[in-house]
Design an enzyme around this catalytic site. Structure first.
Site, PDB file in Angstrom:
ATOM      1  N   HIS A 191      -9.392   0.722   5.853  1.00 55.57           N
ATOM      2  CA  HIS A 191      -8.065   0.945   6.444  1.00 55.57           C
ATOM      3  C   HIS A 191      -8.190   1.920   7.618  1.00 55.57           C
ATOM      4  CE1 HIS A 191      -3.920   2.284   6.926  1.00 55.57           C
ATOM      5  NE2 HIS A 191      -3.577   1.154   6.333  1.00 55.57           N
TER       6      HIS A 191
ATOM      7  N   GLU B 147      -4.907  -5.575  11.234  1.00 59.82           N
ATOM      8  CA  GLU B 147      -3.929  -4.509  11.381  1.00 59.82           C
ATOM      9  C   GLU B 147      -4.143  -3.770  12.699  1.00 59.82           C
ATOM     10  OE1 GLU B 147      -2.286  -3.213   7.386  1.00 59.82           O
ATOM     11  OE2 GLU B 147      -4.033  -1.996   7.734  1.00 59.82           O
TER      12      GLU B 147
ATOM     13  N   GLY C 135       2.926   1.933  10.956  1.00 61.18           N
ATOM     14  CA  GLY C 135       3.888   3.021  10.775  1.00 61.18           C
ATOM     15  C   GLY C 135       4.665   3.401  12.021  1.00 61.18           C
TER      16      GLY C 135
ATOM     17  N   LYS D 100       0.077   4.232  -0.112  1.00 63.30           N
ATOM     18  CA  LYS D 100      -0.571   5.399   0.534  1.00 63.30           C
ATOM     19  C   LYS D 100      -0.404   6.627  -0.370  1.00 63.30           C
ATOM     20  CE  LYS D 100      -0.117   3.039   4.879  1.00 63.30           C
ATOM     21  NZ  LYS D 100       0.088   3.062   6.310  1.00 63.30           N
TER      22      LYS D 100
ATOM     23  N   ASN E  24       0.867  -1.178   0.000  1.00 60.44           N
ATOM     24  CA  ASN E  24       0.000   0.000   0.000  1.00 60.44           C
ATOM     25  C   ASN E  24       0.903   1.228   0.000  1.00 60.44           C
ATOM     26  OD1 ASN E  24      -1.785   2.073   0.551  1.00 60.44           O
ATOM     27  ND2 ASN E  24      -2.432   1.309   2.574  1.00 60.44           N
TER      28      ASN E  24
ATOM     29  N   SER F 144       3.936  -2.314  10.407  1.00 61.43           N
ATOM     30  CA  SER F 144       5.396  -2.247  10.566  1.00 61.43           C
ATOM     31  C   SER F 144       6.137  -3.515  10.160  1.00 61.43           C
ATOM     32  CB  SER F 144       5.757  -1.853  12.004  1.00 61.43           C
ATOM     33  OG  SER F 144       5.298  -0.544  12.270  1.00 61.43           O
TER      34      SER F 144
ATOM     35  N   GLU G 225      -6.456   4.332   8.556  1.00 65.05           N
ATOM     36  CA  GLU G 225      -6.266   5.755   8.225  1.00 65.05           C
ATOM     37  C   GLU G 225      -7.535   6.350   7.631  1.00 65.05           C
ATOM     38  OE1 GLU G 225      -2.610   5.390   5.957  1.00 65.05           O
ATOM     39  OE2 GLU G 225      -1.567   4.840   7.806  1.00 65.05           O
TER      40      GLU G 225
ATOM     41  N   GLY H 179       2.972  -1.245   4.304  1.00 65.83           N
ATOM     42  CA  GLY H 179       2.931   0.185   4.012  1.00 65.83           C
ATOM     43  C   GLY H 179       4.323   0.675   3.640  1.00 65.83           C
TER      44      GLY H 179
HETATM   45  P1  PGA Z   1       3.174   0.075   7.708  1.00 63.76           P
HETATM   46  O1  PGA Z   1       1.663   0.253   7.199  1.00 63.76           O
HETATM   47  O2  PGA Z   1       3.698  -1.189   7.071  1.00 63.76           O
HETATM   48  O3  PGA Z   1       3.881   1.312   7.211  1.00 63.76           O
HETATM   49  O4  PGA Z   1       3.132  -0.015   9.181  1.00 63.76           O
HETATM   50  C1  PGA Z   1       0.812  -0.847   7.188  1.00 63.76           C
HETATM   51  C2  PGA Z   1      -0.554  -0.451   6.705  1.00 63.76           C
HETATM   52  O5  PGA Z   1      -0.961   0.708   6.846  1.00 63.76           O
HETATM   53  O6  PGA Z   1      -1.260  -1.310   6.172  1.00 63.76           O
END
Ligand code: PGA
Length: 248
Positions: free
Chosen positions: A98, A169, A175, A13, A11, A206, A100, A227
């Site tokens: 998601h 998640e 992140g 983003k 992803n 992460s 976010e 991510g």
């Molecule tokens: P990240 O994001 O790998 O940067 O922690 C994961 C995600 O948002 O699916």
């Protein structure tokens, strides 16, 4: 749905900055991925929609997905993009719910309408759950939250669990450089399979080249939603390789 048993989803983003950079990044992933691994792992990249035309021309082995779609089929919805509008780019997956997006106000009702529209278009939804969990929550607390989010997301949908992928998640792990314990994730993954008629379950939060093996060697975890590390082609390729080397 993937034809393989393992699914690795990148992803991007709101990255990278330009169409040219997105093409370069896509090229490195496409070229670096060993063809022989394709029978084991399916790789999906979800770029920003504005870069779909550029990236679509580069990917042959890698599949394309979107990071969200709107909950309406067509009409006066300023700034939104519908699933039908991205189908011409060969979209096969859509990340929905998601954390976010949930943090921006996306509701369970909107998520279930999106799932319906996406499934109607024969696109596989990747439903993200784990928003609202806290580090240190017990497995039973996590199961309770995850179950509620799955039930609400699928309420009123026509196809339900058919061709559904669920990404667990934990929001605190996204992140932050902190990951959930692989054993605990495997337990949650088994639970998700038990209530979804065996959907594929991914872990997200992460993941990186240094911790990927500890998730890949858990049979119940079918893949990862990546991510930050998906923007570093060499690292992302190493993660794909790690998942390809575990067979169950
Ligand atoms: P990240 O994001 O790998 O940067 O922690 C994961 C995600 O948002 O699916």
């Amino acid at each position: 749905m993937p034809k393989t048993k393992k699914l690795i989803v990148g992803n991007w983003k709101m990255n990278p900055r330009s169409s040219a950079s997105s093409r370069q990044l896509a090229g490195k992933i496409e070229r670096g991925w060993q063809r022989k691994a394709q029978t084991i792992v399916e790789v999906v990249v979800c770029p920003p929609v504005v870069f779909l035309p550029a990236v679509h021309q580069v990917f042959k082995k890698v599949k394309l997905g979107v990071q969200t779609v709107t909950s309406e089929p067509i009409g006066a919805f300023t700034g939104e993009v519908s699933i039908d509008q991205v189908l011409e780019f060969g979209i096969q997956y859509a990340i929905l719910g998601h954390s976010e997006r949930r943090a921006m106000g996306e509701s369970d009702g909107q998520i279930s309408r999106k799932i319906q529209l996406v499934q109607d278009s024969q696109v596989t939804p990747i439903l993200c759950v784990g928003y609202g969990t806290k580090r240190g929550d017990s497995v039973s607390r996590i199961k309770q939250i995850v179950r509620q989010q799955i039930v609400k997301a699928l309420r009123g949908t026509k196809f339900g669990f058919k061709d559904l992928v669920v990404a667990y998640e934990p929001v605190w792990a996204i992140g932050t450089g902190l990951t959930a314990t692989p054993d605990k994730v495997a337990e949650v993954a088994k639970f998700i399979k038990s209530i979804t008629h065996n959907s594929l379950v991914l872990y997200g939060g992460s993941t990186s080249k240094s911790n990927i093996s500890s998730f890949a060697n858990q049979e119940a975890i079918d893949g990862v939603l990546v991510g930050g590390a998906s923007l570093k082609p060499q690292e992302f390729l190493q993660m794909i390789k790690a998942f390809s080397s575990f067979h169950f």
